[in-house]
Write an enzyme that holds these catalytic residues in place. Structure first.
Site, PDB file in Angstrom:
ATOM      1  CG  HIS A 163      36.729  28.575  36.608  1.00  0.00           C
ATOM      2  ND1 HIS A 163      35.651  29.440  36.504  1.00  0.00           N
ATOM      3  CD2 HIS A 163      37.344  28.887  37.787  1.00  0.00           C
ATOM      4  CE1 HIS A 163      35.628  30.236  37.576  1.00  0.00           C
ATOM      5  NE2 HIS A 163      36.638  29.922  38.363  1.00  0.00           N
ATOM      6  NE  ARG A 181      32.001  28.451  41.216  1.00  0.00           N
ATOM      7  CZ  ARG A 181      33.117  28.939  41.732  1.00  0.00           C
ATOM      8  NH1 ARG A 181      33.405  28.729  43.003  1.00  0.00           N
ATOM      9  NH2 ARG A 181      33.953  29.636  40.993  1.00  0.00           N
ATOM     10  CB  CYS A 188      42.051  30.421  39.778  1.00  0.00           C
ATOM     11  SG  CYS A 188      41.777  28.815  40.559  1.00  0.00           S
ATOM     12  CG  ASP A 197      43.288  25.281  40.713  1.00  0.00           C
ATOM     13  OD1 ASP A 197      43.066  25.887  41.789  1.00  0.00           O
ATOM     14  OD2 ASP A 197      42.376  24.792  40.008  1.00  0.00           O
ATOM     15  CD  GLN A 212      40.351  32.295  37.889  1.00  0.00           C
ATOM     16  OE1 GLN A 212      39.470  32.233  38.721  1.00  0.00           O
ATOM     17  NE2 GLN A 212      41.313  33.215  37.947  1.00  0.00           N
ATOM     18  NE  ARG A 266      36.825  34.995  37.811  1.00  0.00           N
ATOM     19  CZ  ARG A 266      36.296  34.062  38.615  1.00  0.00           C
ATOM     20  NH1 ARG A 266      37.030  33.540  39.586  1.00  0.00           N
ATOM     21  NH2 ARG A 266      35.059  33.598  38.421  1.00  0.00           N
TER      22      ARG A 266
HETATM   23  N1   CP Z   1      38.776  31.478  41.481  1.00  0.00           N
HETATM   24  C1   CP Z   1      37.484  31.319  41.826  1.00  0.00           C
HETATM   25  O1   CP Z   1      36.624  30.956  41.009  1.00  0.00           O
HETATM   26  O2   CP Z   1      37.217  31.615  43.128  1.00  0.00           O
HETATM   27  P1   CP Z   1      35.859  31.332  43.920  1.00  0.00           P
HETATM   28  O3   CP Z   1      35.728  29.834  44.053  1.00  0.00           O
HETATM   29  O4   CP Z   1      36.061  31.996  45.236  1.00  0.00           O
HETATM   30  O5   CP Z   1      34.711  31.904  43.152  1.00  0.00           O
HETATM   31  N1  NVA Z   2      39.919  23.751  40.567  1.00  0.00           N
HETATM   32  C1  NVA Z   2      39.281  24.467  41.642  1.00  0.00           C
HETATM   33  C2  NVA Z   2      39.069  25.895  41.267  1.00  0.00           C
HETATM   34  C3  NVA Z   2      38.427  26.747  42.327  1.00  0.00           C
HETATM   35  C4  NVA Z   2      38.139  28.144  41.876  1.00  0.00           C
HETATM   36  C5  NVA Z   2      37.963  23.788  41.998  1.00  0.00           C
HETATM   37  O1  NVA Z   2      37.228  23.387  41.075  1.00  0.00           O
HETATM   38  O2  NVA Z   2      37.665  23.654  43.188  1.00  0.00           O
END
Ligand code: CP
Ligand code: NVA
Length: 307
Positions: free
Chosen positions: A135, A108, A265, A226, A138, A293
């Site tokens: 992502h 990440r 998400c 989101d 997701q 997930r």
């Molecule tokens: N939706 C998602 O990726 O959640 P986290 O940021 O908790 O991993």
């Molecule tokens: N768009 C959000 C998604 C979190 C899972 C972010 O990048 O923070």
């Protein structure tokens, strides 16, 4: 050996379909089992996944860890600040070193190009666990959730409202591959990136852009929201003000098709991008989505490692 999972548009529709079918089958096969029990045949026995987090995570972290356990393998997690990465060691060297220890790496990252660089120097599969640009994991879980709730993705109308962000970009990449049309309702300043729209155009994906949430949601089978402020966004106050009209309310849901599903998400901010009546109401699938997930990523891990 193995294959990277960086962005959905890198995979062809047959591969993506295979992953989704595997996710459905694995979920079904272990219904009612204790969560820590290993799947029949322990498909990834002896395999270890490294997970590197430059940003916070609840779902991605725990679901990937449990995915490896259920597949008979194991995982090692570190934040980049625990690692020499946080003190300036290069991505290239980190990738070459970790490739000598583990069988796959999930990252990440703040910067999408760091995941691409990692993949370039890694000799083991690399999985994108969210970047500023996309992502993909997701979206696999989201599509699994919609299918198990009876939606035929081919010809479906999916509406995205709010910020045209990283999660939106992965939906844009997925539209042509799975045969749904995507209606995106964002203020002009938070519209999706041209680069992602160009990718969709090249794939002949049907993406319709609107400047209001109402236009995007009209006639939709699914409405997706989101957070208005993603990790790394520095302009929270301005975003909350500009994006306020894009909140998913019960009134907005009324404009979608009858029985339309709601996805998010998570993490969610009730009273900002979505009203509690919607996210905690009967049309919401958000906790199935979060569960998936786990199942979808098990399929992604197998696709990456079982080649
Ligand atoms: N939706 C998602 O990726 O959640 P986290 O940021 O908790 O991993
Ligand atoms: N768009 C959000 C998604 C979190 C899972 C972010 O990048 O923070």
């Amino acid at each position: 050996a193995g294959r990277h999972f960086i962005d959905l548009w890198h995979l062809d529709h047959v591969e993506l379909r295979e992953i989704l079918d595997m996710a459905h089958a694995m979920k079904k096969a272990r219904a009612g089992w204790p969560k820590g029990r290993v799947d029949d045949g322990a498909p990834l026995e002896g395999h270890t996944l490294a997970m590197i987090f430059e940003k916070s995570s609840t779902r991605t972290r725990f679901s990937f860890d449990m995915a490896m356990r259920q597949l008979g393998g194991s995982s090692i997690t570190a934040t980049s600040s625990d690692m020499q990465l946080g003190r300036g060691e290069t991505i290239d060297d980190t990738a070459r070193v970790l490739s000598r220890y583990v069988d796959a790496v999930m990252i990440r990252a703040n910067d999408h190009s760091d995941v691409e660089a990692f993949a370039e120097f890694s000799s083991v599969p690399v999985i994108n666990g969210l970047t500023d640009r996309s992502h993909p994991c997701q979206i696999m879980a989201d599509l699994q959730t919609l299918e198990e709730n009876g939606l035929d993705l081919r010809g479906a109308r999916i509406a995205w409202v709010g910020d045209g962000n990283n999660v939106c970009a992965s939906f844009i990449h997925a539209a042509a591959k799975f045969g749904f049309s995507l209606a995106v309702g964002t203020p002009a300043r938070f519209a999706p990136d041209d680069e992602d729209l160009d990718i969709a155009r090249e794939l002949q994906g049907k993406i319709d852009l609107f400047e209001t949430a109402e236009e995007a949601v009209a006639g939709a089978d699914v409405v997706i929201a989101d957070t208005f402020v993603s990790m790394g966004d520095k302009d929270a106050e301005r975003r909350l003000e500009i994006l306020e009209p894009y909140a998913v309310t019960e009134d907005l849901m009324e404009l979608a098709n009858k029985g339309a599903h709601f996805l998010h998400c998570l993490p969610a901010h009730r009273g900002e991008e979505v009203d509690p009546e919607v996210i905690d109401g009967p049309q919401s699938l958000v906790f199935d989505e979060a569960e998936n997930r786990l199942h979808a990523q098990k399929a992604v891990l197998r696709w990456c490692l079982e080649k």
